[in-house]
Design an enzyme around this catalytic site. Structure first.
Site, PDB file in Angstrom:
ATOM      1  N   GLY A  75     -32.201  32.769 -32.944  1.00 32.69           N
ATOM      2  CA  GLY A  75     -33.216  32.125 -33.214  1.00 32.69           C
ATOM      3  C   GLY A  75     -34.084  33.166 -31.973  1.00 32.69           C
ATOM      4  N   ASN A 153     -41.179  22.550 -34.609  1.00 36.93           N
ATOM      5  CA  ASN A 153     -39.978  22.352 -34.659  1.00 36.93           C
ATOM      6  C   ASN A 153     -40.625  21.021 -34.210  1.00 36.93           C
ATOM      7  OD1 ASN A 153     -41.022  24.372 -32.364  1.00 36.93           O
ATOM      8  ND2 ASN A 153     -39.425  22.784 -31.275  1.00 36.93           N
ATOM      9  N   GLN A 181     -37.556  27.104 -37.842  1.00 33.39           N
ATOM     10  CA  GLN A 181     -37.166  25.378 -38.325  1.00 33.39           C
ATOM     11  C   GLN A 181     -37.080  25.584 -40.431  1.00 33.39           C
ATOM     12  OE1 GLN A 181     -35.984  23.063 -37.245  1.00 33.39           O
ATOM     13  NE2 GLN A 181     -36.151  23.751 -35.606  1.00 33.39           N
ATOM     14  N   THR A 239     -21.611  45.353 -30.198  1.00 34.73           N
ATOM     15  CA  THR A 239     -20.876  45.226 -31.274  1.00 34.73           C
ATOM     16  C   THR A 239     -21.111  44.178 -31.887  1.00 34.73           C
ATOM     17  OG1 THR A 239     -18.754  46.580 -30.130  1.00 34.73           O
ATOM     18  CG2 THR A 239     -17.807  44.765 -32.097  1.00 34.73           C
ATOM     19  N   CYS A 327     -33.928  22.740 -26.441  1.00 36.01           N
ATOM     20  CA  CYS A 327     -33.865  23.714 -25.512  1.00 36.01           C
ATOM     21  C   CYS A 327     -35.538  23.486 -24.232  1.00 36.01           C
ATOM     22  CB  CYS A 327     -34.610  25.117 -26.112  1.00 36.01           C
ATOM     23  SG  CYS A 327     -34.591  25.599 -28.060  1.00 36.01           S
TER      24      CYS A 327
HETATM   25  N1  PLP Z   1     -37.717  29.297 -32.983  1.00 31.56           N
HETATM   26  C1  PLP Z   1     -37.646  27.520 -33.267  1.00 31.56           C
HETATM   27  C2  PLP Z   1     -38.958  27.402 -33.669  1.00 31.56           C
HETATM   28  C3  PLP Z   1     -36.321  27.005 -32.358  1.00 31.56           C
HETATM   29  O1  PLP Z   1     -36.639  25.899 -33.269  1.00 31.56           O
HETATM   30  C4  PLP Z   1     -35.206  27.143 -32.088  1.00 31.56           C
HETATM   31  C5  PLP Z   1     -34.480  26.741 -31.790  1.00 31.56           C
HETATM   32  O2  PLP Z   1     -34.400  24.979 -31.544  1.00 31.56           O
HETATM   33  C6  PLP Z   1     -35.295  29.234 -32.063  1.00 31.56           C
HETATM   34  C7  PLP Z   1     -36.842  29.251 -31.796  1.00 31.56           C
HETATM   35  C8  PLP Z   1     -34.732  28.844 -30.998  1.00 31.56           C
HETATM   36  O3  PLP Z   1     -33.374  29.623 -32.339  1.00 31.56           O
HETATM   37  P1  PLP Z   1     -31.670  29.595 -31.159  1.00 31.56           P
HETATM   38  O4  PLP Z   1     -31.052  28.504 -30.713  1.00 31.56           O
HETATM   39  O5  PLP Z   1     -30.960  30.567 -32.380  1.00 31.56           O
HETATM   40  O6  PLP Z   1     -31.849  30.843 -30.229  1.00 31.56           O
END
Ligand code: PLP
Length: 390
Positions: A75, A153, A181, A239, A327
């Site tokens: 994402g 999220n 999400q 790749t 994150c």
């Molecule tokens: N966007 C949202 C709303 C998310 O909740 C997240 C991950 O928690 C991401 C982007 C990032 O996705 P990824 O963990 O696949 O990099």
């Protein structure tokens, strides 16, 4: 699917267990089917075919054409690609986003700001909605892109994406939504929504981590941000992560087949969870929208406790929960989402996210509420403000 039978996993917004069917589908591509999909020989053709099959499965879940799906490393890369790729291609100087986006959108926007671009961060209501008239007022002739997330999220609020996309298009501006999400949890059709770009991630829907996709509407032009051998229609070199792409495809197929079951079962469990918390735990408040909410999100403020302390106590009791974005934990900063909702310091620090998956049961929810009530009572009894909340 649960990792350990006596543990309760209530952090499905952070990541989900990989489905057995997904693992089975991936295994041949970790063993015998190892060809480089760009190779002309048998081995290459086999893996190339598998990628095209996954592309179809993913496109089908969101009502897209397989040619409109570009694989990414997740994402985060899909969001970076959408924002930076559009701005670079259009050579315009202004971007609009919301103040409650995931860091995967906010940080590329901030890096554009550092490079001299102008970014507008739209405010949100206390329930987390972008006001369409705020978007209308922020649009300018030099606006390249509007990026507003489908579902938040942390608090689970679903935005009026169709309306926001229409407003952007009326002003001649492109529209991206981070649907990480929401995909697989609510019905999404990119043609109905009218978006130009949509980000997805595999590990939120029982697929493997480190793979995702960007939907790019046919005819919409975007510049690559990763340059190299020209894979993915010259838009994303490198790749292909074949086994993960195959797993992501299978996860999308499963998600599509079980969507009505997911929506019914998980939202019923969510509503039960919310009602039980409200009944058994005093001085709490549900956050986010009561109506426009993804099926798996439960987000509360528990007054007089610290969310981080709560998570540690819950973990001691073998329950996994979160204060918000996994994150952002590394950055050790208070949630920018809750700040943007106008929450006080006490409301922010007392917040907890419990996110459900298909594997969760009523028994697990009952035990979680029981432990949560005990832990909150204990933490409040130790608090200097205990008379206020006991
Ligand atoms: N966007 C949202 C709303 C998310 O909740 C997240 C991950 O928690 C991401 C982007 C990032 O996705 P990824 O963990 O696949 O990099």
């Amino acid at each position: 699917m649960s990792a350990q039978a006596d543990r309760i996993y209530l952090d499905n917004a952070a990541s989900t267990p990989v489905a057995d069917e997904v693992i089975q589908e991936m295994l041949p591509f970790l063993k015998n089917q190892y060809g480089n999909p760009s190779s002309i020989h048998y081995y290459g053709r086999e893996t190339s075919r598998a990628i095209q099959n996954a592309r179809k499965q993913i496109a089908s879940l969101i009502g897209a054409n397989p040619r409109e799906i570009i694989f990414t490393s997740g994402g985060t890369e899909a969001d970076n690609f959408a924002i930076k790729g559009t701005v670079q291609y259009l050579k315009k100087t202004h971007v609009i986003t919301s103040s409650i986006e995931h860091d995967a959108v906010l940080e590329p926007c901030k890096s554009l700001e550092d490079a001299g671009y102008d970014v507008t961060f739209l405010p949100v209501t206390r329930e987390g909605f972008v006001n369409p008239s705020d978007l209308k007022n922020a649009l300018r002739p030099e606006t390249a892109l509007v990026s507003v997330m489908y579902a938040n999220n942390e608090i689970g609020t679903i935005q009026p994406i169709r309306d926001l996309a229409r407003i952007a298009h009326e002003a001649g501006t492109a529209f991206h939504t981070d649907a990480v999400q929401a995909v697989g949890k609510v019905p999404i059709n990119v043609k109905d929504l009218g978006v130009d770009l949509l980000s997805m991630s595999s590990h939120k829907i029982n697929g493997p981590k480190g793979v995702g996709a960007l939907y790019i509407r046919q005819g919409f032009k975007i510049a690559p941000i990763i340059h190299g051998g020209g894979q993915e229609s010259l838009l994303r070199s490198g790749t292909e992560n074949v086994h993960s792409i195959v797993g992501f495809g299978k996860a999308c197929e499963l998600a599509q087949n079980r969507l009505p079951q997911y929506q019914q079962q998980v939202s019923k469990l969510r509503d039960y969870f919310i009602a039980q918390i409200q009944q058994k735990i005093p001085h709490c408040r549900l956050n986010g929208s009561a109506t426009d909410r993804i099926p798996n999100n439960v987000h509360f403020t528990f007054f007089g406790v610290n969310g981080e302390d709560l998570i540690i106590k819950l973990d001691e009791n073998r329950i996994a929960a979160s204060t918000g974005s996994a994150c952002s934990v590394k950055k050790q900063k208070p949630s920018h989402v809750l700040k943007a909702l106008g929450f006080s310091y006490e409301e922010i620090t007392g917040s907890l996210r419990l996110s459900l998956g298909l594997q969760n049961t009523v028994q697990e929810v009952d035990r979680a509420v029981l432990i949560l009530a005990q832990v909150i009572e204990e933490l409040r009894s130790l608090s200097p403000f205990k008379s206020k909340y006991s």
